[in-house]
Structures are given as structure tokens and as C-alpha cells.
Design a protein around this motif. Structure first.
Motif, mmCIF file in Angstrom:
data_model
loop_
_atom_site.group_PDB
_atom_site.id
_atom_site.type_symbol
_atom_site.label_atom_id
_atom_site.label_comp_id
_atom_site.label_asym_id
_atom_site.label_seq_id
_atom_site.Cartn_x
_atom_site.Cartn_y
_atom_site.Cartn_z
ATOM 1 N N ILE A 68 0.862 -1.200 -0.079
ATOM 2 C CA ILE A 68 -0.005 -0.002 -0.062
ATOM 3 C C ILE A 68 1.077 1.152 -0.045
ATOM 4 C CG2 ILE A 68 -1.863 1.213 1.101
ATOM 5 C CD1 ILE A 68 -2.607 -1.387 2.538
ATOM 6 N N ALA A 69 0.726 1.863 -1.144
ATOM 7 C CA ALA A 69 1.634 3.341 -1.198
ATOM 8 C C ALA A 69 3.031 3.068 -1.172
ATOM 9 C CB ALA A 69 0.995 4.293 -0.095
ATOM 10 N N GLY A 70 3.570 2.084 -1.540
ATOM 11 C CA GLY A 70 5.092 1.892 -1.385
ATOM 12 C C GLY A 70 5.245 1.040 -0.258
ATOM 13 N N GLN A 71 4.804 0.568 0.802
ATOM 14 C CA GLN A 71 5.062 0.138 2.073
ATOM 15 C C GLN A 71 4.203 -1.331 1.967
ATOM 16 O OE1 GLN A 71 4.701 2.583 5.469
ATOM 17 N NE2 GLN A 71 5.766 4.337 4.697
ATOM 18 N N GLN A 72 4.853 -2.348 2.653
ATOM 19 C CA GLN A 72 4.233 -3.499 2.938
ATOM 20 C C GLN A 72 3.855 -3.767 4.245
ATOM 21 O OE1 GLN A 72 7.256 -6.374 2.009
ATOM 22 N NE2 GLN A 72 7.641 -5.596 -0.003
ATOM 23 N N PHE A 73 2.521 -4.350 4.416
ATOM 24 C CA PHE A 73 1.654 -4.311 5.615
ATOM 25 C C PHE A 73 1.264 -5.770 5.515
ATOM 26 C CE2 PHE A 73 1.121 -0.193 4.484
ATOM 27 C CZ PHE A 73 1.581 0.690 5.711
ATOM 28 N N LYS A 74 1.415 -6.537 6.738
ATOM 29 C CA LYS A 74 0.934 -7.855 6.940
ATOM 30 C C LYS A 74 -0.592 -7.677 7.658
ATOM 31 C CE LYS A 74 2.419 -10.415 10.314
ATOM 32 N NZ LYS A 74 3.334 -11.245 11.129
ATOM 33 N N VAL A 75 -1.648 -8.147 6.852
ATOM 34 C CA VAL A 75 -3.126 -7.862 7.462
ATOM 35 C C VAL A 75 -3.888 -9.078 7.454
ATOM 36 C CG1 VAL A 75 -3.219 -5.518 6.352
ATOM 37 C CG2 VAL A 75 -3.905 -7.797 4.990
ATOM 38 N N LYS A 76 -4.698 -9.151 8.281
ATOM 39 C CA LYS A 76 -5.853 -10.138 8.387
ATOM 40 C C LYS A 76 -6.939 -9.445 8.345
ATOM 41 C CE LYS A 76 -4.177 -11.308 12.206
ATOM 42 N NZ LYS A 76 -3.899 -11.870 13.692
ATOM 43 N N ALA A 77 -8.301 -10.182 8.003
ATOM 44 C CA ALA A 77 -9.542 -9.651 8.100
ATOM 45 C C ALA A 77 -9.859 -9.105 9.486
ATOM 46 C CB ALA A 77 -10.349 -10.759 7.828
ATOM 47 N N GLY A 78 -10.368 -7.863 9.638
ATOM 48 C CA GLY A 78 -10.858 -7.432 10.619
ATOM 49 C C GLY A 78 -9.632 -6.380 11.381
ATOM 50 N N ASP A 79 -8.396 -6.600 10.853
ATOM 51 C CA ASP A 79 -7.077 -5.666 11.427
ATOM 52 C C ASP A 79 -7.584 -4.180 11.120
ATOM 53 O OD1 ASP A 79 -5.881 -7.535 12.391
ATOM 54 O OD2 ASP A 79 -4.356 -7.662 10.562
ATOM 55 N N SER A 80 -7.178 -3.152 11.915
ATOM 56 C CA SER A 80 -7.182 -1.605 11.669
ATOM 57 C C SER A 80 -5.800 -1.244 11.518
ATOM 58 C CB SER A 80 -7.925 -0.891 12.804
ATOM 59 O OG SER A 80 -7.740 0.089 13.003
ATOM 60 N N LEU A 81 -5.422 -0.491 10.703
ATOM 61 C CA LEU A 81 -3.960 0.077 10.579
ATOM 62 C C LEU A 81 -4.127 1.444 9.970
ATOM 63 C CD1 LEU A 81 -2.277 -1.240 7.549
ATOM 64 C CD2 LEU A 81 -4.104 -2.612 8.490
ATOM 65 N N TYR A 82 -2.815 2.221 10.311
ATOM 66 C CA TYR A 82 -2.598 3.315 9.645
ATOM 67 C C TYR A 82 -1.616 3.039 8.324
ATOM 68 C CZ TYR A 82 -4.587 5.159 13.934
ATOM 69 O OH TYR A 82 -5.386 5.600 14.795
ATOM 70 N N VAL A 83 -2.099 3.721 7.256
ATOM 71 C CA VAL A 83 -1.061 3.589 6.114
ATOM 72 C C VAL A 83 -0.893 5.033 5.930
ATOM 73 C CG1 VAL A 83 -2.146 1.441 5.517
ATOM 74 C CG2 VAL A 83 -3.265 3.430 4.483
ATOM 75 N N PRO A 84 0.102 5.278 4.703
ATOM 76 C CA PRO A 84 0.305 6.592 4.072
ATOM 77 C C PRO A 84 -0.950 7.058 3.697
ATOM 78 C CG PRO A 84 2.125 5.075 3.879
ATOM 79 C CD PRO A 84 1.230 4.276 4.330
ATOM 80 N N HIS A 85 -1.059 8.405 3.505
ATOM 81 C CA HIS A 85 -2.164 8.999 2.927
ATOM 82 C C HIS A 85 -2.787 8.401 1.673
ATOM 83 C CE1 HIS A 85 -5.275 11.803 2.746
ATOM 84 N NE2 HIS A 85 -5.015 12.390 1.535
#
Length: 101
Positions: A7-24
Motif C-alpha cells: 500500500i503506497a509503497g510500503q508492505q503491511f501484514k494484514v488479516k480480516a478485521g485488522d485496523s491500521l494506519y497507512v500513508p495517505h
């Protein structure tokens, strides 16, 4: 199910239901967004990596603009009278992952 998404040049490890802050990212609060650039999926122990991944991460924007902490870059040269102060606050978007399909 677990996924690594870009997402926006960065990698994130996610699962269903996760809430996270990503670059705009563009969008308003309540909008649904999809991230098609999934790098890895793990479904009950079976890993899929690289070009064989056919998953899409669906998420909802909870807050469209959140400012990060203030970062200050201060430069000076002693005995020269040179002082320069720059600062910024990075913008983030708060999202919640709905599903990995």
C-alpha cells in the motif's frame, strides 16, 4: 487468512478485521477501497507467493486524514550564525480490513 499487501509503497501484514494506519490515500471516511497488489497469502498453512497470488484486499476508510508526530530537522554551524529549522507532520489514513478475497 493472512496476506502481505503493498500500500503506497510500503508492505503491511494484514488479516480480516485488522485496523491500521497507512500513508495517505485518496478517499473520504466510509469509502471502500481495494488493494490488488498482494505479495503473499497464507490460507491455513498453504502459502502462495509472487505471481501466483490472485487475491484482493478490501478495506474501509475509517478516518481520511490523520497527522503524525511533528518531526523537526535543525541544522546549524557553530560560530557562523547559520541556523535552519525545518519541520513536518506526515499524513496517514486509518483503514480497517474487511476481507481478503
Amino acid at each position: 487468512m493472512l496476506a502481505v499487501v503493498k500500500i503506497a509503497g510500503q508492505q503491511f501484514k494484514v488479516k480480516a478485521g485488522d485496523s491500521l494506519y497507512v500513508p495517505h490515500i485518496e478517499g473520504k471516511s466510509g469509502d471502500k477501497v481495494e488493494f490488488a497488489e498482494v505479495l503473499l497469502t497464507d490460507d491455513a498453512g498453504s502459502l502462495t507467493i509472487g505471481t501466483g497470488v490472485k487475491a484482493v484486499v478490501k478495506a474501509e476508510i475509517l478516518s481520511d486524514l490523520i497527522q503524525g508526530d511533528k518531526v523537526i530537522a535543525f541544522k546549524m554551524k557553530r560560530r557562523k550564525g547559520f541556523r535552519k529549522k525545518h519541520g513536518h507532520r506526515t499524513h496517514y489514513t486509518h483503514i480497517k480490513v474487511i476481507e481478503i478475497a
